[in-house]
Design an enzyme around this catalytic site. Structure first.
Site, PDB file in Angstrom:
ATOM      1  N   ASP A 290       0.879  -1.161   0.000  1.00  0.00           N
ATOM      2  CA  ASP A 290       0.000   0.000   0.000  1.00  0.00           C
ATOM      3  C   ASP A 290       0.923   1.220   0.000  1.00  0.00           C
ATOM      4  O   ASP A 290       2.119   1.130   0.299  1.00  0.00           O
ATOM      5  CB  ASP A 290      -0.949  -0.023   1.206  1.00  0.00           C
TER       6      ASP A 290
HETATM    7  C1  BGC Z   1      -4.880   3.455   0.114  1.00  0.00           C
HETATM    8  C2  BGC Z   1      -4.973   2.455  -1.005  1.00  0.00           C
HETATM    9  C3  BGC Z   1      -4.792   3.159  -2.328  1.00  0.00           C
HETATM   10  C4  BGC Z   1      -3.456   3.888  -2.320  1.00  0.00           C
HETATM   11  C5  BGC Z   1      -3.155   4.624  -3.606  1.00  0.00           C
HETATM   12  C6  BGC Z   1      -3.647   4.345   0.022  1.00  0.00           C
HETATM   13  O1  BGC Z   1      -3.743   5.420   0.885  1.00  0.00           O
HETATM   14  O2  BGC Z   1      -4.897   2.775   1.346  1.00  0.00           O
HETATM   15  O3  BGC Z   1      -6.200   1.791  -0.966  1.00  0.00           O
HETATM   16  O4  BGC Z   1      -4.879   2.269  -3.383  1.00  0.00           O
HETATM   17  O5  BGC Z   1      -3.467   4.837  -1.269  1.00  0.00           O
HETATM   18  O6  BGC Z   1      -3.932   5.733  -3.753  1.00  0.00           O
END
Ligand code: BGC
Length: 762
Positions: free
Chosen positions: A303
């Protein structure tokens, strides 16, 4: 011979001057490419190029805190050089597709492109406009995860995500960062609107249909957040303690189903720790289980900004580190040089990424149009969202009678309807349809109170704008009893919307205005119900939120309650279609609505309630959702799987027959009412007494009829594998299926069993 020698000699003479010839990425030469890459190049392939303005999430206590990219320094440098400051900053974030969450590193010499990654579960999230470009790049805000799950319909999910995937492909993105499938362990998790259900089978099956729909476009998915990311409080490192049985049966099961059934191109590891080890550094789940046991053949990415140590992440089987930081790059190089990271593991990560790269639009030079079919997708959103809306209460008030013409519309969210949540799950849509617009589009007249409310909403909204972290929420306007009485006199019916916003990075609270109605909401609802009931008129409540709220204290006041969730950009039209009967709602609850918050087994150990927010113990073990309410006999307000229809259904002819690796289940469903409708049937199985404590029953299959005309009968066929009956036995470190007689129930909800039968397992 002399000629050849001379030729070779001349070639040797030229060679040092010419550019070295590298293998160019193709289906059969990944290994030779890896052999030719330098250590630095390999490290670059596994670390994203860090585009985007988001800062790292707040770190849990005790975690290493890393700084966000230094935009101030970039701006200062641009000013000093006399270049356009905004241009310098947007150039950084632009990449191939502006507003995408991240991009991979490209190495032209080897023909290795950088793939483009963009959110998210309710539709593609990219910048809708670009500096110096008058074209538009809006995307469709489709119904959110909870709506899809409530449809209990894999075909519907496939249809919607096939359309969503077309936008991914046509805007030049390679991998959609979705679906998000963590379990609804507690109703206050800020991301429940993105997630599917409290039940792993429902979550896993919906995810399988979702991945198949997106990937049918030749683009990839990233199933997230792997795993046990069931709260947002201190998400960047909160340590979740749970048993291996709960991990496997509840929290990993959905991922197992989607990996085995739909082969997602990628998986996104989560921020949290699992029993002390960060998910992104967790070899047990990333390598031993995901690849070893389930045969996952894509790649794992972190993530965003999840990092403590890049070398440890690679060693655990986390192939790509996103959006990528210099620390991670350094740690990988140092790790290999110092012998702490086996270079073979880095090579494996590079191989996993390159194998998927070969399938990507970017690698295959797909000529994307930047013109997906937004109008067809809007139509799809409008018409299909109703199939996930859940009719919780109806005494005949809905659908509106033909005589209904004038509507008193209450609640600020009727005029600023919530269509999706905040954070990466939000979509930059071109427009949204509010409920007041939906009702007027359908020819209804909104009476006086609407003018006051819409003027109030306009005034409150002035100066507010939506951004990544925030979807503005307007405080409820107070409705006096005189206003309610006047409205009751002028109108045929009242519609009262209650909304809640939530998103990543934070959990909801049990406070008034969140889990509970605010004082103003409660007073308004009481005043409106009193005035309308005194005038012998009805009140309909519309819930406009991604999750659920406390309802026991007020559910007896209105005459009908429709849970419309966050249904996508056509919200106002979709809700109106249901209210007026153009569409018959066929959604069922993917999550139990308890009588009170304290009834949820996780209430005592949800991070906000346990005093040690950097740690959470899943003490309820496998008894999550209906598994708990059912087994312990705790009364619910609305059970899992519950949802009314404008028609009625009769179940008959349940048959269970041994077939292949398990059992086929067939039954008939007859529409016994007066309007056409669809019914989803849930199949629960109760196990015999055995070695392990089992829930009273567990969902093992479900299916939805097609649109049945009044009097029409539809046949459903489902299959349960014997292995689906197994539980994880920590004593033998394996799955066990107890022999004996199992009971199969065909049910309209977890508490409405219509038919039952048995089968035996030896
Ligand atoms: C989130 C993810 C997301 C990623 C990219 C993170 O803050 O938890 O779900 O895909 O950001 O935007």
């Amino acid at each position: 011979m002399t000629i050849i020698t001379t030729a070779l000699a001349s070639l040797m003479a030229i060679l040092p001057l010419s550019k070295p010839v590298y293998p160019v990425l193709g289906p059969n030469n990944i290994q030779s490419i890896i052999r030719s890459l330098t250590l630095e190049q390999k490290a670059s392939i596994v670390v994203g190029t860090n585009r985007g303005f988001m800062s790292p999430p707040e770190a849990a206590p005790g975690m290493v805190v890393r700084p966000a990219p230094d935009f101030q320094a970039m701006i200062a440098q641009a000013s000093a050089e006399g270049t356009d400051v905004m241009e310098a900053v947007t150039a950084f974030s632009r990449g191939k597709v502006q507003g995408a969450a991240g991009e991979g590193y490209k190495i032209d010499d080897f023909g290795i492109p950088g793939m483009v990654y963009a959110d998210g579960p309710a539709g593609l999230r990219i910048d809708p406009t670009r500096r110096g470009d008058d074209k538009e790049y809006y995307c469709t805000a489709f119904p959110t995860g909870a709506v899809l799950a409530a449809s209990f319909d894999q075909d519907l999910v496939f249809e919607i995500t096939r359309a969503m995937g077309e936008e991914v492909r046509e805007y030049g993105v390679d991998i959609l960062l979705a679906p998000a499938i963590n379990i609804h362990r507690n109703p206050l998790c800020g991301r429940n609107f993105e997630y599917f259900s409290e039940d792993p089978l429902l979550a896993g099956k919906m995810a399988s249909a979702y991945v198949a729909g997106i990937q049918s476009n030749g683009v990839g998915t990233s199933v997230k957040h792997f795993a046990v990311n069931n709260q947002e409080t201190y998400r960047n490192g909160i340590d979740v303690h749970l048993t291996e049985r709960a991990l496997r049966e509840i929290y990993l099961k959905g991922f197992e189903i989607v990996v085995k059934e739909s082969k997602p191109w990628t998986i996104m590891s989560s921020y949290n720790k699992i029993n002390g080890v960060l998910a992104s550094e967790n070899k047990f789940i990333l390598t031993d289980i995901l690849r070893g046991e389930w045969g996952f053949d894509g790649f794992v990415m972190t993530d965003w900004w999840a990092e403590e140590n890049g070398a440890r992440q690679i060693a655990a089987g986390n192939d790509l580190l996103m959006p990528g930081t210099k620390h991670q790059w350094d740690e990988i190089i140092d790790g290999v040089r110092s012998g702490r990271l086996d270079e073979a593991l880095l090579d494996k990560a590079v191989e996993n990424i390159l194998r998927i790269t070969l399938r990507s639009s970017t690698f295959n030079h797909y000529n994307y149009s930047n013109k997906p079919n937004l109008s067809d997708h809007a139509f799809l959103t409008r018409t299909r969202a109703s199939e996930g809306m859940v009719l919780l209460k109806n005494d005949g008030t809905l659908p509106f009678s033909k005589k209904t013409k004038k509507i008193a519309l209450f609640g600020v969210d009727s005029y600023d309807t919530l269509v999706g949540g905040s954070g990466s799950g939000n979509v930059n849509r071109k427009y949204k349809v509010n409920l007041d617009e939906g009702l007027t589009n359908a020819g209804y007249t909104l009476t006086g109170v609407s003018d006051q409310l819409s003027a109030y909403v306009k005034e409150q909204k002035a100066g507010m704008s939506e951004n990544f972290w925030t979807v503005p929420v307007i405080p409820e306007m107070s409705i006096s009893s005189d206003m309610a009485k006047k409205a009751a006199k002028e109108s045929d019916i009242a519609v009262f919307t209650i909304g809640r916003m939530a998103g990543e990075g934070g959990d909801r609270t049990t406070e008034k205005g969140d889990w509970q109605l605010s004082d103003t909401e409660m007073e308004n609802l009481s005043a409106v119900c009193k005035a309308f009931h005194d005038a012998k008129k009805k009140v309909v409540v519309v819930l406009n939120m991604g999750s659920i709220i406390e309802m026991a204290s007020w559910k007896d006041l209105p005459d009908a309650i429709l849970h419309a969730w966050l249904p996508g950009q056509e919200a106002g039209n979709s809700i109106t279609d249901v209210l007026c009967g153009n569409a018959n709602p066929s959604g069922k609850l993917p999550t139990t609505i308890a009588v009170k918050y304290e009834d949820y087994p996780s209430a005592d150990n949800f991070p906000m309630s346990n005093g040690t927010p950097s740690e959470v113990c899943y003490d309820e073990d496998i008894f999550v959702g209906y598994r708990y309410f059912d087994t312990k006999g705790v009364k619910t307000l609305y059970p899992f799987g519950f949802g009314l229809s404008y028609t009625t259904f009769q179940y008959s002819d349940l048959n269970v027959t041994p077939a292949g690796d398990g059992f086929d289940i067939t039954l008939n469903v007859k529409n016994t009412g007066k309007v056409e409708g669809k019914e989803s049937v849930q199949i629960y199985v109760s196990a015999p007494e055995g070695r392990l404590l089992k829930p009273a029953k567990e969902l093992k299959a479900f299916s939805k009829t097609g649109l049945l005309a009044p009097g029409q009968t539809g046949s459903l066929k489902m299959h349960i594998k014997k292995e689906d009956l197994a539980s994880w036995d920590s004593r033998s470190d394996g799955w066990v299926t107890d022999p004996g007689t199992y009971t199969v129930c065909a049910a309209a909800s977890a508490e409405d069993i219509r038919l039952s039968s048995t089968f035996s397992v030896e």
